[in-house]
Motif scaffolding. Structure first.
Motif, mmCIF file in Angstrom:
data_model
loop_
_atom_site.group_PDB
_atom_site.id
_atom_site.type_symbol
_atom_site.label_atom_id
_atom_site.label_comp_id
_atom_site.label_asym_id
_atom_site.label_seq_id
_atom_site.Cartn_x
_atom_site.Cartn_y
_atom_site.Cartn_z
ATOM 1 N N LEU A 67 -55.828 -8.078 19.481
ATOM 2 C CA LEU A 67 -55.952 -8.924 20.670
ATOM 3 C C LEU A 67 -54.592 -9.363 21.192
ATOM 4 N N ARG A 68 -53.701 -9.733 20.293
ATOM 5 C CA ARG A 68 -52.366 -10.166 20.703
ATOM 6 C C ARG A 68 -51.570 -9.003 21.289
ATOM 7 N N LYS A 69 -51.759 -7.824 20.725
ATOM 8 C CA LYS A 69 -51.037 -6.643 21.192
ATOM 9 C C LYS A 69 -51.509 -6.232 22.588
ATOM 10 N N ARG A 70 -52.787 -6.406 22.878
ATOM 11 C CA ARG A 70 -53.350 -6.019 24.175
ATOM 12 C C ARG A 70 -53.059 -7.023 25.277
ATOM 13 N N SER A 71 -52.794 -8.264 24.928
ATOM 14 C CA SER A 71 -52.544 -9.268 25.964
ATOM 15 C C SER A 71 -51.177 -9.013 26.594
ATOM 16 N N PRO A 72 -51.038 -9.317 27.886
ATOM 17 C CA PRO A 72 -49.757 -9.065 28.544
ATOM 18 C C PRO A 72 -48.659 -9.954 27.973
ATOM 19 N N SER A 73 -47.457 -9.423 27.941
ATOM 20 C CA SER A 73 -46.343 -10.205 27.407
ATOM 21 C C SER A 73 -45.992 -11.318 28.385
ATOM 22 N N ARG A 74 -45.527 -12.401 27.851
ATOM 23 C CA ARG A 74 -45.204 -13.561 28.671
ATOM 24 C C ARG A 74 -43.790 -13.438 29.223
ATOM 25 N N GLN A 75 -43.606 -14.010 30.401
ATOM 26 C CA GLN A 75 -42.284 -14.069 30.987
ATOM 27 C C GLN A 75 -41.446 -15.082 30.235
ATOM 28 N N PRO A 76 -40.140 -14.843 30.138
ATOM 29 C CA PRO A 76 -39.295 -15.882 29.549
ATOM 30 C C PRO A 76 -39.311 -17.140 30.414
ATOM 31 N N ALA A 77 -39.124 -18.277 29.803
ATOM 32 C CA ALA A 77 -39.199 -19.553 30.518
ATOM 33 C C ALA A 77 -38.168 -19.643 31.637
ATOM 34 N N SER A 78 -37.026 -18.984 31.473
ATOM 35 C CA SER A 78 -35.979 -19.093 32.485
ATOM 36 C C SER A 78 -36.366 -18.448 33.813
ATOM 37 N N SER A 79 -37.322 -17.500 33.799
ATOM 38 C CA SER A 79 -37.730 -16.848 35.041
ATOM 39 C C SER A 79 -39.214 -17.038 35.348
ATOM 40 N N PRO A 117 -26.314 -9.060 39.054
ATOM 41 C CA PRO A 117 -25.275 -8.043 38.861
ATOM 42 C C PRO A 117 -25.581 -6.777 39.668
ATOM 43 N N GLY A 118 -24.548 -6.250 40.298
ATOM 44 C CA GLY A 118 -24.705 -5.047 41.097
ATOM 45 C C GLY A 118 -24.963 -5.335 42.558
ATOM 46 N N GLY A 119 -25.304 -6.555 42.904
ATOM 47 C CA GLY A 119 -25.565 -6.922 44.288
ATOM 48 C C GLY A 119 -24.282 -7.357 44.985
ATOM 49 N N MET A 120 -24.240 -7.172 46.290
ATOM 50 C CA MET A 120 -23.083 -7.581 47.080
ATOM 51 C C MET A 120 -23.269 -9.031 47.515
ATOM 52 N N PRO A 121 -22.335 -9.932 47.146
ATOM 53 C CA PRO A 121 -22.486 -11.338 47.536
ATOM 54 C C PRO A 121 -22.246 -11.534 49.026
ATOM 55 N N THR A 122 -23.313 -11.890 49.733
ATOM 56 C CA THR A 122 -23.209 -12.167 51.163
ATOM 57 C C THR A 122 -23.804 -13.541 51.430
ATOM 58 N N PRO A 123 -23.229 -14.269 52.388
ATOM 59 C CA PRO A 123 -23.770 -15.597 52.716
ATOM 60 C C PRO A 123 -25.167 -15.469 53.318
ATOM 61 N N GLY A 124 -25.913 -16.541 53.221
ATOM 62 C CA GLY A 124 -27.238 -16.583 53.809
ATOM 63 C C GLY A 124 -28.269 -17.107 52.827
ATOM 64 N N PRO A 125 -29.537 -16.975 53.181
ATOM 65 C CA PRO A 125 -30.595 -17.472 52.291
ATOM 66 C C PRO A 125 -30.762 -16.563 51.075
ATOM 67 N N HIS A 126 -30.983 -17.190 49.934
ATOM 68 C CA HIS A 126 -31.198 -16.478 48.672
ATOM 69 C C HIS A 126 -32.374 -17.128 47.951
ATOM 70 N N ARG A 127 -33.088 -16.326 47.181
ATOM 71 C CA ARG A 127 -34.220 -16.822 46.399
ATOM 72 C C ARG A 127 -33.803 -16.912 44.935
ATOM 73 N N VAL A 128 -34.144 -18.032 44.293
ATOM 74 C CA VAL A 128 -33.817 -18.243 42.885
ATOM 75 C C VAL A 128 -34.733 -17.358 42.041
ATOM 76 N N ALA A 129 -34.122 -16.462 41.259
ATOM 77 C CA ALA A 129 -34.887 -15.553 40.409
ATOM 78 C C ALA A 129 -34.981 -16.067 38.977
ATOM 79 N N GLU A 130 -33.953 -16.800 38.542
ATOM 80 C CA GLU A 130 -33.913 -17.234 37.155
ATOM 81 C C GLU A 130 -32.941 -18.398 37.032
#
Length: 141
Positions: A67-79, A117-130
């Motif tokens: 049952l534990r193996k079949r349940s979806p893994s949880r997201q880390p708390a930071s995200s 990482p890998g993204g180009m830093p540009t000004p403007g609106p951003h969404r918090v991912a983590e």
């Protein structure tokens, strides 16, 4: 001492061990010990009691594992939005620093944001991912 008393003591010790360690599997083994006690009350031999307790305990542990193996893994708390209310919020980045960070005002405080990482830093609106420590990891909207 009666065999049933031994089984009840074993079940109690397994429950205590589970409370101290937080291992849910010990409760399943305690369930096997309870069935061993019930088998002793039914007048079965010690060998039958041991086999019944072992089979039921092992089957319950195996079922919980599946049952534990079949349940979806949880997201880390930071995200995880359910744990951290900042995840998913939008912040306005006015200017990026040369080290890849920026300062933004969010919820009445100044936060340091970093781009993914890998993204180009540009000004403007951003969404918090983590939220990493006291920094916000953001993605461009």
């Amino acid at each position: 001492m009666e065999y049933s008393t031994f089984w009840w003591l074993l079940a109690g010790l397994l429950v205590i061990a589970e409370l101290l360690t937080g291992t849910f599997y010990l409760l399943m083994l305690a369930l096997g010990a309870v069935l061993g006690a019930l088998t002793a009350y039914a007048g079965q031999t010690l060998t039958t009691q041991i086999v019944v307790a072992a089979v039921l305990g092992a089957a319950a542990v195996f079922a919980c594992h599946l049952l534990r193996k079949r349940s979806p893994s949880r997201q880390p708390a930071s995200s995880n939005r359910d744990v951290n209310m900042d995840v998913g919020e939008t912040v306005m980045v006015e200017q990026w620093n040369s080290d890849g960070t920026a300062q933004v005002r969010h919820r009445g405080a100044i936060w340091t944001v970093i781009g993914r990482p890998g993204g180009m830093p540009t000004p403007g609106p951003h969404r918090v991912a983590e939220v990493i420590g006291n920094r916000l990891l953001v993605d461009k909207v």
